[in-house]
Design a protein around this motif. Structure first.
Motif, PDB file in Angstrom:
ATOM      1  N   PRO A   1      27.051  26.223  29.975  1.00 30.19           N
ATOM      2  CA  PRO A   1      25.989  25.730  29.089  1.00 30.19           C
ATOM      3  C   PRO A   1      25.356  26.824  28.238  1.00 30.19           C
ATOM      4  CG  PRO A   1      25.252  25.784  31.371  1.00 30.19           C
ATOM      5  CD  PRO A   1      26.713  26.063  31.395  1.00 30.19           C
TER       6      PRO A   1
ATOM      7  N   PRO B   1      32.167  19.572  23.792  1.00 29.42           N
ATOM      8  CA  PRO B   1      30.885  19.709  24.498  1.00 29.42           C
ATOM      9  C   PRO B   1      30.984  19.770  26.023  1.00 29.42           C
ATOM     10  CG  PRO B   1      30.733  18.039  22.773  1.00 29.42           C
ATOM     11  CD  PRO B   1      32.175  18.394  22.903  1.00 29.42           C
TER      12      PRO B   1
ATOM     13  N   ASP C   1      28.108  28.477  23.267  1.00 30.16           N
ATOM     14  CA  ASP C   1      28.111  27.403  22.284  1.00 30.16           C
ATOM     15  C   ASP C   1      29.263  27.617  21.311  1.00 30.16           C
ATOM     16  OD1 ASP C   1      27.621  25.267  20.710  1.00 30.16           O
ATOM     17  OD2 ASP C   1      25.655  25.904  19.991  1.00 30.16           O
TER      18      ASP C   1
ATOM     19  N   ALA D   1      27.614  21.118  30.327  1.00 32.82           N
ATOM     20  CA  ALA D   1      28.899  21.768  30.092  1.00 32.82           C
ATOM     21  C   ALA D   1      29.234  22.737  31.211  1.00 32.82           C
ATOM     22  CB  ALA D   1      28.872  22.496  28.748  1.00 32.82           C
TER      23      ALA D   1
ATOM     24  N   GLY E   1      27.911  24.408  25.027  1.00 31.96           N
ATOM     25  CA  GLY E   1      27.039  23.836  24.018  1.00 31.96           C
ATOM     26  C   GLY E   1      26.153  22.701  24.470  1.00 31.96           C
ATOM     27  N   SER E   2      26.176  22.329  25.769  1.00 26.95           N
ATOM     28  CA  SER E   2      25.309  21.264  26.267  1.00 26.95           C
ATOM     29  C   SER E   2      24.909  21.584  27.700  1.00 26.95           C
ATOM     30  CB  SER E   2      26.021  19.899  26.213  1.00 26.95           C
ATOM     31  OG  SER E   2      27.097  19.872  27.117  1.00 26.95           O
ATOM     32  N   PRO E   3      23.792  21.040  28.169  1.00 25.46           N
ATOM     33  CA  PRO E   3      23.348  21.334  29.545  1.00 25.46           C
ATOM     34  C   PRO E   3      24.352  20.920  30.609  1.00 25.46           C
ATOM     35  CG  PRO E   3      21.570  20.339  28.274  1.00 25.46           C
ATOM     36  CD  PRO E   3      22.801  20.231  27.433  1.00 25.46           C
TER      37      PRO E   3
ATOM     38  N   GLY F   1      24.860   9.930  22.600  1.00 27.24           N
ATOM     39  CA  GLY F   1      25.677  10.719  21.693  1.00 27.24           C
ATOM     40  C   GLY F   1      25.679  10.240  20.264  1.00 27.24           C
TER      41      GLY F   1
ATOM     42  N   GLN G   1      33.698  14.350  23.322  1.00 30.86           N
ATOM     43  CA  GLN G   1      33.938  14.786  24.689  1.00 30.86           C
ATOM     44  C   GLN G   1      35.332  14.401  25.172  1.00 30.86           C
ATOM     45  OE1 GLN G   1      30.740  13.654  27.349  1.00 30.86           O
ATOM     46  NE2 GLN G   1      29.220  13.851  25.740  1.00 30.86           N
TER      47      GLN G   1
END
Length: 540
Positions: free
Chosen positions: A494, A483, A497, A491, A487-489, A254, A504
């Motif tokens: 996902p 997140p 966004d 999430a 906005g992230s795989p 991150g 987090q």
């Protein structure tokens, strides 16, 4: 994200056991778990008295209370998640285990005042400072916001764990396991009340401690009782021997700033959130007095510290014998590491009947731990609805003890069924979002409200409501735009966004906001009261 702490199991199929060993696991369930639940239900309150149903008569001495509080405090998620964090992140996992113990220090500071002012729920505690239905409603809303997501995560993880141990796979098997486990919990909670919870928690703590000692002993024997050899092998198995025992692996992806803030927020959330979870804080009400409550927490620190120490040893063993790559491939949260380690120590697919006892012991401990924690959270949520809302808001002064206990039983069933349905519905989803909510709400709402209510005489009803609703809104709002939601795989959604909040963990913002709102609401409330003209007595 907090899934490393709160998720309760890995993906099915990661435990390589033969049919005979799985049969031993099933036999262990039937011969141990079912009788325990049966006797717990029979040991419920003989009369429909509120004090017996909620607090078991407030007669728990410190030694017994420590066994119960340890069971309430340590969930299967904590044990499995902490061992997985150590296996994957080394030093950072050790810090997470340390934070789990340090959280009891917070509970120790609150234990005396909490027990002195404690009734049956947190609503009773806050109502002493600010009576009225608005406070009861706010506390019930916060309690349910903390408990229901926790129940969903625990039940979902229990379904995956049970299916994996029994050699089953697929969503249908996991959902069936969730329904069966949830039904057992509903029966134990609705019929047994707090007395049943005490029996379950005592047995759970004893079995959990025995399991941790047994697996750690077998593991250390494999390394000739040399901790140095174990740590060195764990570093090699992690694939990052140079950085395994250094801080920074947990949020290395991150960025340096966001990673540091996220890990700091994670530690603060664990230290402050676990101690203020409703089912943990209200457990102190079973002690006879404030002095006994403090002694109970002191004994609990020793028990939890021992179990967490053994858990870190098991995490090191998983990294050494399984390898971080295999643990990560089986479950990104690493929560299947303990089960995989147990299978390896028992001989894997070549385990003999004499070695299968280790797998049976671990599976019974994990299963009973999950049942116990779900039952405790269900009882805390049901008590808040039945006592705070039904008895003190909907029907104030018009409810008998028998009717309140009946309402608590019905509410236990309702909360349990609702959690089962939601856990079945979200099965297969990424639980990172749900798993962060519970501790975020507890640390951002309940902790500031408790600190102000117990230690600040100037705290007012307005300040309390601003703290509870403001902390809840801030924690949930920031979580939605973080997140872990999108906005992230990894999430919850996902493909979306809307993650404009970079962290987090939200407690670094939501906790100060809640404290600020509580102070501001109290100060403005005092000024408004001082500005009102003094009412003259009639006939003056």
């Amino acid at each position: 994200m907090l899934s490393q702490i709160l998720l309760a199991a890995g993906e099915p199929g990661t435990l390589d056991l033969d049919v005979d060993t799985r049969s031993w696991v099933l036999v262990g369930f039937l011969t141990f778990i079912v009788p325990v639940l049966f006797f717990c239900v029979l040991g419920g309150p003989e009369r429909d008295r509120v004090d017996d149903f909620y607090t078991a008569g407030r007669r728990l001495r410190p030694a017994q209370g420590a066994l119960v509080l340890t069971g309430v405090y340590l969930s299967a998620a904590t044990v499995l998640g902490t061992s997985g964090a150590v296996a994957l992140f080394g030093f950072d996992g050790l810090l997470i285990a340390l934070c789990t113990v340090l959280s009891l220090g917070v509970l120790l500071l609150l234990s005396g005042p909490l027990r002195e002012r404690g009734g049956y729920t947190l609503g009773d505690t806050f109502a002493l400072r600010a009576p009225g239905p608005s406070v009861r409603i706010a506390v019930a809303a916060v309690t349910l916001s903390a408990c229901v997501p926790y129940l969903i995560v625990q039940l979902s993880g229990a379904g995956r764990t049970t299916a994996m141990l029994l050699g089953l796979s697929g969503p249908g098997a996991e959902q069936t396991a969730i329904v069966m486990i949830g039904a057992l919990v509903v029966c134990a909670t609705a019929f047994g009340g707090m007395r049943a919870m005490i029996a379950i928690q005592v047995v759970k703590t004893v079995i959990l401690l025995a399991m941790a000692v047994a697996v750690a002993a077998v593991l250390l024997h494999r390394f000739h009782w040399s901790p140095d050899s174990l740590i060195e092998a764990a570093g090699q198995g992690s694939g990052r021997p140079d950085g395994y025992m250094r801080p920074g692996l947990r949020y290395a992806a991150g960025g340096p700033v966001e990673g540091t803030l996220d890990f700091l927020g994670l530690m603060i959330t664990v230290v402050l959130g676990v101690a203020c979870m409703p089912h943990v804080a209200t457990q102190l009400n079973t002690a006879p007095d404030a002095h006994a409550a403090r002694r109970t927490v002191r004994h609990t620190i020793a028990l939890v510290g021992a179990i967490c120490l053994l858990t870190t040893v098991l995490g090191l063993g998983a990294a050494a014998l399984i390898g971080a790559e295999k643990v990560l491939a089986a479950d990104p949260a690493g929560t299947s590491s303990l089960l995989m380690l147990t299978g390896e120590l028992a001989g894997g697919s070549s385990a003999q009947a004499g070695e299968a006892w280790l797998v049976v012991l671990v599976s019974c401990a994990v299963f009973l731990t999950t049942l116990a924690i779900v039952a405790s959270v269900t009882l805390a949520a049901a008590a808040s609805v039945a006592h705070d809302l039904v008895t003190n808001v909907v029907r104030p002064g018009r409810t008998t003890e028998g009717r309140e206990v009946a309402a608590a039983r019905l509410t236990s069933a309702f909360v349990g069924v609702l959690s089962i349905c939601l856990a079945v519905w979200v099965q297969g989803w990424n639980m990172g979002f749900l798993s962060t909510i519970s501790l975020a709400v507890a640390s951002s709402c309940l902790l500031p409200a408790l600190v102000y209510s117990l230690f600040w005489r100037g705290f007012t009803r307005r300040g309390l409501l601003w703290t509870l609703y403001g902390g809840l809104g801030c924690a949930l709002g920031l979580q939605v735009v973080s997140p872990v939601f999108s906005g992230s795989p990894a999430a919850l959604f996902p493909e979306w966004d809307i993650a404009w909040f970079p962290l987090q963990t939200v407690v670094l913002v939501s906790l100060p906001v809640a404290f600020l709102l509580g102070w501001l609401g109290s100060v403005t409330g005092q000024r408004r009261a001082a500005a009102l003209p003094e009412r003259q007595p009639a006939g003056a």
